[in-house]
Design an enzyme around this catalytic site. Sequence first.
Site, PDB file in Angstrom:
ATOM      1  N   GLY A  86       0.834  -1.195   0.000  1.00 19.09           N
ATOM      2  CA  GLY A  86       0.000   0.000   0.000  1.00 19.09           C
ATOM      3  C   GLY A  86       0.868   1.244   0.000  1.00 19.09           C
ATOM      4  O   GLY A  86       1.925   1.268   0.630  1.00 19.09           O
ATOM      5  N   LYS A 130      -5.825   4.035  -9.346  1.00 20.68           N
ATOM      6  CA  LYS A 130      -7.278   4.247  -9.291  1.00 20.68           C
ATOM      7  C   LYS A 130      -7.684   5.604  -9.840  1.00 20.68           C
ATOM      8  O   LYS A 130      -7.009   6.606  -9.623  1.00 20.68           O
ATOM      9  CB  LYS A 130      -7.774   4.118  -7.845  1.00 20.68           C
ATOM     10  N   HIS A 154     -12.162   4.017  -8.190  1.00 18.16           N
ATOM     11  CA  HIS A 154     -11.916   4.092  -6.739  1.00 18.16           C
ATOM     12  C   HIS A 154     -13.201   3.951  -5.917  1.00 18.16           C
ATOM     13  O   HIS A 154     -13.229   3.324  -4.869  1.00 18.16           O
ATOM     14  CB  HIS A 154     -11.216   5.422  -6.417  1.00 18.16           C
ATOM     15  N   ASP A 197       0.180  -0.666  -4.856  1.00 24.62           N
ATOM     16  CA  ASP A 197      -1.160  -0.099  -4.923  1.00 24.62           C
ATOM     17  C   ASP A 197      -1.090   1.405  -4.697  1.00 24.62           C
ATOM     18  O   ASP A 197      -0.669   1.867  -3.634  1.00 24.62           O
ATOM     19  CB  ASP A 197      -2.059  -0.738  -3.856  1.00 24.62           C
ATOM     20  N   GLY A 214      -1.789   8.434   4.186  1.00 25.85           N
ATOM     21  CA  GLY A 214      -2.712   8.986   5.171  1.00 25.85           C
ATOM     22  C   GLY A 214      -2.797  10.502   5.081  1.00 25.85           C
ATOM     23  O   GLY A 214      -2.302  11.102   4.128  1.00 25.85           O
ATOM     24  N   TYR A 252      -3.934   9.666  -3.952  1.00 24.93           N
ATOM     25  CA  TYR A 252      -2.907   9.487  -2.908  1.00 24.93           C
ATOM     26  C   TYR A 252      -1.706  10.413  -3.093  1.00 24.93           C
ATOM     27  O   TYR A 252      -0.902  10.564  -2.179  1.00 24.93           O
ATOM     28  CB  TYR A 252      -2.364   8.048  -2.869  1.00 24.93           C
TER      29      TYR A 252
HETATM   30  N1  LIG Z   1      -9.496   1.426  -2.165  1.00 21.63           N
HETATM   31  C1  LIG Z   1      -9.595   2.199  -1.127  1.00 21.63           C
HETATM   32  O1  LIG Z   1     -10.569   2.972  -0.970  1.00 21.63           O
HETATM   33  C2  LIG Z   1      -8.530   2.149  -0.060  1.00 21.63           C
HETATM   34  C3  LIG Z   1      -8.786   2.677   1.215  1.00 21.63           C
HETATM   35  C4  LIG Z   1      -7.798   2.591   2.185  1.00 21.63           C
HETATM   36  C5  LIG Z   1      -6.577   1.995   1.876  1.00 21.63           C
HETATM   37  N2  LIG Z   1      -6.342   1.495   0.611  1.00 21.63           N
HETATM   38  C6  LIG Z   1      -5.029   0.866   0.264  1.00 21.63           C
HETATM   39  O2  LIG Z   1      -4.672  -0.065   1.269  1.00 21.63           O
HETATM   40  C7  LIG Z   1      -3.385   0.275   1.819  1.00 21.63           C
HETATM   41  C8  LIG Z   1      -3.293  -0.131   3.277  1.00 21.63           C
HETATM   42  O3  LIG Z   1      -4.334   0.409   4.035  1.00 21.63           O
HETATM   43  P1  LIG Z   1      -4.098   1.227   5.372  1.00 21.63           P
HETATM   44  O4  LIG Z   1      -2.863   2.049   5.236  1.00 21.63           O
HETATM   45  O5  LIG Z   1      -5.378   1.864   5.690  1.00 21.63           O
HETATM   46  O6  LIG Z   1      -3.903   0.139   6.498  1.00 21.63           O
HETATM   47  P2  LIG Z   1      -2.887  -0.992   6.961  1.00 21.63           P
HETATM   48  O7  LIG Z   1      -1.931  -1.379   5.903  1.00 21.63           O
HETATM   49  O8  LIG Z   1      -3.768  -2.026   7.549  1.00 21.63           O
HETATM   50  O9  LIG Z   1      -2.124  -0.288   8.151  1.00 21.63           O
HETATM   51  C9  LIG Z   1      -1.057   0.591   7.965  1.00 21.63           C
HETATM   52  C10 LIG Z   1      -0.471   0.944   9.333  1.00 21.63           C
HETATM   53  O10 LIG Z   1       0.089  -0.225   9.939  1.00 21.63           O
HETATM   54  C11 LIG Z   1       1.440  -0.008  10.292  1.00 21.63           C
HETATM   55  N3  LIG Z   1       2.120  -1.305  10.051  1.00 21.63           N
HETATM   56  C12 LIG Z   1       2.407  -1.860   8.847  1.00 21.63           C
HETATM   57  N4  LIG Z   1       2.951  -3.071   8.990  1.00 21.63           N
HETATM   58  C13 LIG Z   1       3.023  -3.309  10.321  1.00 21.63           C
HETATM   59  C14 LIG Z   1       3.505  -4.401  11.097  1.00 21.63           C
HETATM   60  N5  LIG Z   1       4.008  -5.501  10.521  1.00 21.63           N
HETATM   61  N6  LIG Z   1       3.432  -4.304  12.447  1.00 21.63           N
HETATM   62  C15 LIG Z   1       2.926  -3.193  13.031  1.00 21.63           C
HETATM   63  N7  LIG Z   1       2.463  -2.120  12.359  1.00 21.63           N
HETATM   64  C16 LIG Z   1       2.499  -2.188  10.998  1.00 21.63           C
HETATM   65  C17 LIG Z   1       1.909   1.119   9.414  1.00 21.63           C
HETATM   66  O11 LIG Z   1       2.900   1.898  10.031  1.00 21.63           O
HETATM   67  P3  LIG Z   1       4.406   2.002   9.389  1.00 21.63           P
HETATM   68  O12 LIG Z   1       4.282   2.569   8.012  1.00 21.63           O
HETATM   69  O13 LIG Z   1       5.110   2.904  10.341  1.00 21.63           O
HETATM   70  O14 LIG Z   1       4.938   0.604   9.388  1.00 21.63           O
HETATM   71  C18 LIG Z   1       0.635   1.952   9.264  1.00 21.63           C
HETATM   72  O15 LIG Z   1       0.469   2.808  10.364  1.00 21.63           O
HETATM   73  C19 LIG Z   1      -3.273   1.779   1.554  1.00 21.63           C
HETATM   74  O16 LIG Z   1      -1.929   2.231   1.605  1.00 21.63           O
HETATM   75  C20 LIG Z   1      -3.878   1.875   0.184  1.00 21.63           C
HETATM   76  O17 LIG Z   1      -2.926   1.473  -0.794  1.00 21.63           O
HETATM   77  C21 LIG Z   1      -7.310   1.555  -0.346  1.00 21.63           C
END
Ligand SMILES: NC(=O)c1ccc[n+]([C@@H]2O[C@H](COP(=O)([O-])OP(=O)(O)OC[C@H]3O[C@@H](n4cnc5c(N)ncnc54)[C@H](OP(=O)(O)O)[C@@H]3O)[C@@H](O)[C@H]2O)c1
Length: 345
Positions: free
Chosen positions: A39, A107, A140, A73, A43, A78
């Site tokens: 990802g 997207k 998206h 992704d 944020g 973004y």
């Molecule tokens: N289609 C959509 O509408 C949509 C919506 C939301 C998200 N997305 C996509 O999904 C991706 C991921 O979603 P997300 O960023 O919401 O959530 P996520 O990947 O579930 O969580 C990211 C958070 O977890 C931390 N983290 C990552 N790996 C870790 C680990 N092994 N242990 C502990 N903490 C960890 C990261 O911090 P650090 O960076 O400091 O490690 C960050 O704060 C986005 O980047 C985007 O590409 C798409």
Amino acid sequence: MFRVSFILLLACCGAMSATIDVPMLKMLNDREMPAIALGTYLGFDKGGAVTSKDKQLRNVVMQAIDLGYRHFDTAAIYNTEAEVGEAIRMKIDEGVIKREDVFLTTKLWNTHHKREQVAVAMKETLNKTGLDYVDLFLMHWPIALNEDYSHSNTDYLETWRAMEEMVKLGYTKSIGLSNFNKLQVATVLQECTIKPVALQIEVHPQIIQEDLISYAKDEGIIVMGYSPFGSLVKRFGMDLPGPKMDDPVLTSLAKKYDKTPAQIVLRWLVDRKVVPIPKTVSPKRLLENINIFDFKLKEEEIEKINQFNSNTRYTLPSFWQKHPFYPFDMVPNPIPDPFRSEIKS
Ligand SMILES: NC(=O)c1ccc[n+]([C@@H]2O[C@H](COP(=O)([O-])OP(=O)(O)OC[C@H]3O[C@@H](n4cnc5c(N)ncnc54)[C@H](OP(=O)(O)O)[C@@H]3O)[C@@H](O)[C@H]2O)c1
Ligand SMILES: *[C@@H]1O[C@H](CO)[C@@H](O)[C@H](O)[C@H]1NC(C)=O
């Protein structure tokens, strides 16, 4: 001569031992998608969408490629397409990968849903990435907006037709959907000439998406799961209710498989045939998150994690609830809207 090749061999195998081999999933257009994506949404904070400083994201993506990540992704909204593209191009120039070895998902943003706007947005994406094509172009949201973010009633079927054109023009290899509900996916399937190969939705232990995942599977559509860590990590700088890293169900599985709770949750997605999209900018966690292809959860272990389900969404744009194509159930949003800062600006 012998010495040179010996050193090369060492260099080669040293690099290889650190590289994880990611399995590929066959899509319904016979192309293949790597089973995990990095990802790249960074944020937002008080200043709006967080942007990468000093090429931090570019460097993360380059490290990720060295570790074995082959799927990234991003999205127009973004603001990360340029650095992701730059990293891919640099790794191609270094000879580490060829273009066809990486899979780039991006997207279309909601303000470009009109037929003639889709090509404009697509070309801007290609310009930003510096690539000739992307691998997967997702709508998206089913929600169309005007430039000032007022609601537009442009039908997502009009948008889909324009996205089909993008495939025909070679700008993207595949097209798909994000944040569509079952009825909306069914509507596209009924009307399309090119089927969506993928559906990107929120999937984590608190929203297991059983119904939508089984529907997509029946239609041959690959599900990509965003925000895979759910409540395990802070959301909007807050600890929200739900299982944490020290949850006994997760820690006992972690102990059993010699993995971390984060890896157990990512593997839970993989074992449900969902492509997880974990985001991290930490080199240590980059490796941790991709190092999940040497074990497998048992059916009853998957089921145990399913029990966390509470249908909790972190991406819940309640300010779009009155939009005719709002995809989710109408529920009050107890947490800040992730896009609210964009709306205000
Ligand atoms: N289609 C959509 O509408 C949509 C919506 C939301 C998200 N997305 C996509 O999904 C991706 C991921 O979603 P997300 O960023 O919401 O959530 P996520 O990947 O579930 O969580 C990211 C958070 O977890 C931390 N983290 C990552 N790996 C870790 C680990 N092994 N242990 C502990 N903490 C960890 C990261 O911090 P650090 O960076 O400091 O490690 C960050 O704060 C986005 O980047 C985007 O590409 C798409
Ligand atoms: C992107 O567009 C700008 C402005 O038209 C142009 O200067 C630049 O060369 C383009 N970049 C690529 C990689 O095509």
